[in-house]
Design an enzyme around this catalytic site. Structure first.
Site, PDB file in Angstrom:
ATOM      1  CD  GLU A  30      -2.883   1.049   2.439  1.00 32.65           C
ATOM      2  OE1 GLU A  30      -2.923   0.008   3.117  1.00 32.65           O
ATOM      3  OE2 GLU A  30      -3.696   1.983   2.567  1.00 32.65           O
ATOM      4  CG  ASN A  75      -7.770   2.033   5.522  1.00 31.75           C
ATOM      5  OD1 ASN A  75      -8.631   1.211   5.220  1.00 31.75           O
ATOM      6  ND2 ASN A  75      -7.258   2.108   6.740  1.00 31.75           N
ATOM      7  CG  ASN A 175      -9.363  -1.353   1.454  1.00 33.14           C
ATOM      8  OD1 ASN A 175      -8.959  -2.503   1.528  1.00 33.14           O
ATOM      9  ND2 ASN A 175      -9.240  -0.482   2.454  1.00 33.14           N
ATOM     10  CD  GLU A 176     -10.269  -2.789   5.838  1.00 32.58           C
ATOM     11  OE1 GLU A 176     -10.228  -1.713   6.467  1.00 32.58           O
ATOM     12  OE2 GLU A 176      -9.578  -3.768   6.140  1.00 32.58           O
ATOM     13  CE1 TYR A 247      -3.459  -6.534   8.675  1.00 30.70           C
ATOM     14  CE2 TYR A 247      -5.689  -5.661   8.590  1.00 30.70           C
ATOM     15  CZ  TYR A 247      -4.453  -5.855   7.992  1.00 30.70           C
ATOM     16  OH  TYR A 247      -4.213  -5.386   6.727  1.00 30.70           O
ATOM     17  CD  GLU A 295      -6.121  -4.880   4.016  1.00 33.19           C
ATOM     18  OE1 GLU A 295      -5.943  -4.604   5.211  1.00 33.19           O
ATOM     19  OE2 GLU A 295      -6.568  -4.065   3.180  1.00 33.19           O
ATOM     20  CD  GLN A 352       0.153  -2.710   3.700  1.00 38.26           C
ATOM     21  OE1 GLN A 352       0.994  -2.132   3.052  1.00 38.26           O
ATOM     22  NE2 GLN A 352      -0.977  -2.100   4.099  1.00 38.26           N
TER      23      GLN A 352
HETATM   24  O1  AHR Z   1      -3.074  -2.983   6.005  1.00 41.91           O
HETATM   25  C1  AHR Z   1      -3.331  -1.842   6.769  1.00 41.91           C
HETATM   26  C2  AHR Z   1      -4.768  -1.362   6.637  1.00 41.91           C
HETATM   27  O2  AHR Z   1      -5.613  -2.286   7.245  1.00 41.91           O
HETATM   28  C3  AHR Z   1      -5.318  -1.246   5.253  1.00 41.91           C
HETATM   29  O3  AHR Z   1      -5.019  -0.030   4.668  1.00 41.91           O
HETATM   30  C4  AHR Z   1      -6.792  -1.357   5.457  1.00 41.91           C
HETATM   31  O4  AHR Z   1      -7.449  -1.901   4.361  1.00 41.91           O
HETATM   32  C5  AHR Z   1      -6.924  -2.196   6.713  1.00 41.91           C
HETATM   33  O5  AHR Z   1      -7.765  -1.629   7.630  1.00 41.91           O
END
Ligand code: AHR
Length: 503
Positions: A30, A75, A175-176, A247, A295, A352
């Protein structure tokens, strides 16, 4: 002396889950922190190539054999104008980047990233902006990237030095978009309609593409899984994948609980599959919806440090998690979970790749190095190609704050028929005790044991640094194969890769 706990597994080459799509070993870059500037791109670095890309980083990425890299966000993409990143560099604007509150110089954009992806032998998974923009920007962008020529946008690409189309196959529709933090956040109905119409227009430009609709930002979102149901009501016929993001962090310093999060991952995946299949049934559709877990990772070590970073600078050190040994174990468990769901998960991206919550770290103007999580990711990507087999595991279990009946041993098996190789990935989640693991591989006649790789360390909190790789695998595992049965003692808190072949 205390007897060791025992676990057993039976594997049969006929018990197939599915052919593994190698794209489950994808990653993500990103425009965030030092992922691009100071990460993959640093024109003044002594190792930079003629395009300004760091060759030391390219080598580390190539060793991971990353088949696909998602780009440019995240994001960031929700307020990104792709036109800013193409054409003569000296004419590209500097912009306020709103997601991470930095300055984006636009020295790297679509064409440079496609060049870089070729250097690391990866495909690009391109995300489009469905936050501040929509159908028009998307149709122009795909014409710029994929149309051969003779039109305004495709000829502009040629003018920019790219005669041949990029033929980018995989596109993420935003995205999201369920996340209130997203610029241009939408309700599921708003997003679903926009994604459907954007998908339609993009496919009119290039019918060969595949499309990913945004699922929830994580399994704890209040709108999960209704978001998926509503989005798919709108987009089921237009898209090929729904995305998942997740995450983890050991915020309570409860390692036994933390290492059980593979179960949370599996539950999330199964819920999304159920939601996809519900919409499939409702629509009387014959089409199978696949999952793109685009992700995933551990992300929490850097949360406090990020609060101290001043806004509006170029490439500050954001999201620079320094991973410890237990993080590597959880990463291994997540990869095992993907393999066990290989029939429905066809893409996944470790988020990432460089500097930002990443397996690879760099110093600006300096060295590059491997974090602990690099190793299980590399093992899975390099050895985990072929068919995922259904393992029948019986293991002693434990309970934690969030989970019950957590098997101490977690395992997945990959059979590469062409190469006549079998790879067993196995995790011992027991943080204190070694465990005896016996694996029945009698269906693999004529195979012998090649190696038993182990990632282990006395200290769950051990971290690698630029100066010292204290957490790295060794090849002295104790697995033995006798009469079709493998016997191994898996040391406490360990990641194991046991490899067989017929050669
Ligand atoms: O990977 C970090 C962030 O996590 C990304 O930009 C977003 O898509 C997610 O919330």
């Amino acid at each position: 002396m205390n007897q060791l706990k025992k676990a057993k597994m039976v594997v049969d080459k006929e018990f197939k889950i599915a052919e593994i799509d190698s794209r489950i070993y994808g990653s993500f870059i990103e425009h965030l922190g030092r992922a691009v500037y100071g990460g993959i791109y640093e024109p003044d670095h002594q190792n930079a190539d003629e395009h300004g890309f760091r060759k030391d980083v390219i080598d580390l990425v190539k060793d991971l054999q990353v088949p696909i890299v998602r780009y440019p966000g995240g994001n960031m993409v929700s307020a990104y104008d792709w036109e800013d990143g193409v054409g003569p560099k000296e004419e590209r604007p500097r912009r306020l980047e709103l997601a991470w509150r930095t300055i984006e110089p636009n020295d790297v954009g679509t064409n440079e990233f496609v060049d870089w992806a070729k250097k690391v032998n990866s495909e690009v998974m391109m995300a489009i902006n469905l936050g501040t923009r929509g159908i028009d920007a998307a149709r122009n962008f795909i014409e710029y990237c994929n149309h051969p020529g003779g039109t305004y946008w495709s000829d502009l690409r040629k003018e920019h030095g790219y005669e041949q189309p990029h033929n980018i196959k995989t596109w993420c529709l935003g995205n999201e978009m369920d996340g209130p933090w997203q610029v241009g956040h939408k309700t599921a109905d708003e997003y679903g309609r926009l994604a459907q119409e954007t998908a339609k227009a993009m496919r009119l430009v290039d019918p060969s593409i595949e499309l990913v609709a945004c699922g929830s930002s994580n399994s704890k979102m209040p709108t999960f899984p209704q978001w998926e149901a509503t989005t798919l009501e709108h987009t089921y016929d237009e898209v090929d994948f729904i995305s998942l993001h997740q995450y983890f962090g050991n915020r309570d310093n409860d390692s036994e609980n933390y290492l059980a999060n593979g179960l949370e991952m599996d539950h999330f995946i199964k819920t999304v599959i159920a939601t996809c299949d519900y919409i499939k049934a409702k629509k009387r559709s014959k089409k199978q919806m696949y999952l793109s877990f685009d992700e995933w990772n551990v992300w929490y070590h850097s949360n406090q440090a990020d609060k101290q970073i001043d806004p509006w600078t170029i490439a500050p050190p954001q999201l620079e998690d320094h991973y410890n040994f237990e993080d590597a174990l959880l990463v291994g468990s997540i990869l095992i979970t993907f393999l066990k769901n290989a029939d429905r998960i066809k893409m996944a991206c470790m988020a990432q790749l460089v500097n930002v919550i990443a397996p690879i770290m760099t110093e600006n103007e300096g060295r590059s190095w491997k974090q602990t999580i690099y190793y299980p990711y590399m093992h899975a990507s390099v050895f985990g190609r072929g068919v995922s087999l259904k393992p029948a595991i019986s293991s002693p279990v434990y309970d934690t704050k969030d989970f019950t009946d957590v098997p101490y041993v977690d395992s997945a098996v990959v059979y590469n028929e062409e190469q006549e190789e079998v790879t067993i990935f196995a995790l011992n989640r027991h943080v204190h005790e070694s465990l005896e693991f016996s694996i029945d591989v009698r269906s693999f006649e004529g195979y012998h044991l090649d190696e038993h790789i182990v990632l282990e360390h006395d200290d769950l909190k051990a971290v690698n640094t630029v100066d010292e790789q204290v957490v790295k695998p060794h090849h002295n595992g104790n697995a033995k194969l006798d009469n079709g049965i493998i016997q191994a003692v898996l040391s406490n808190a360990s990641w194991n890769v046991i490899r067989l072949s017929k050669r």
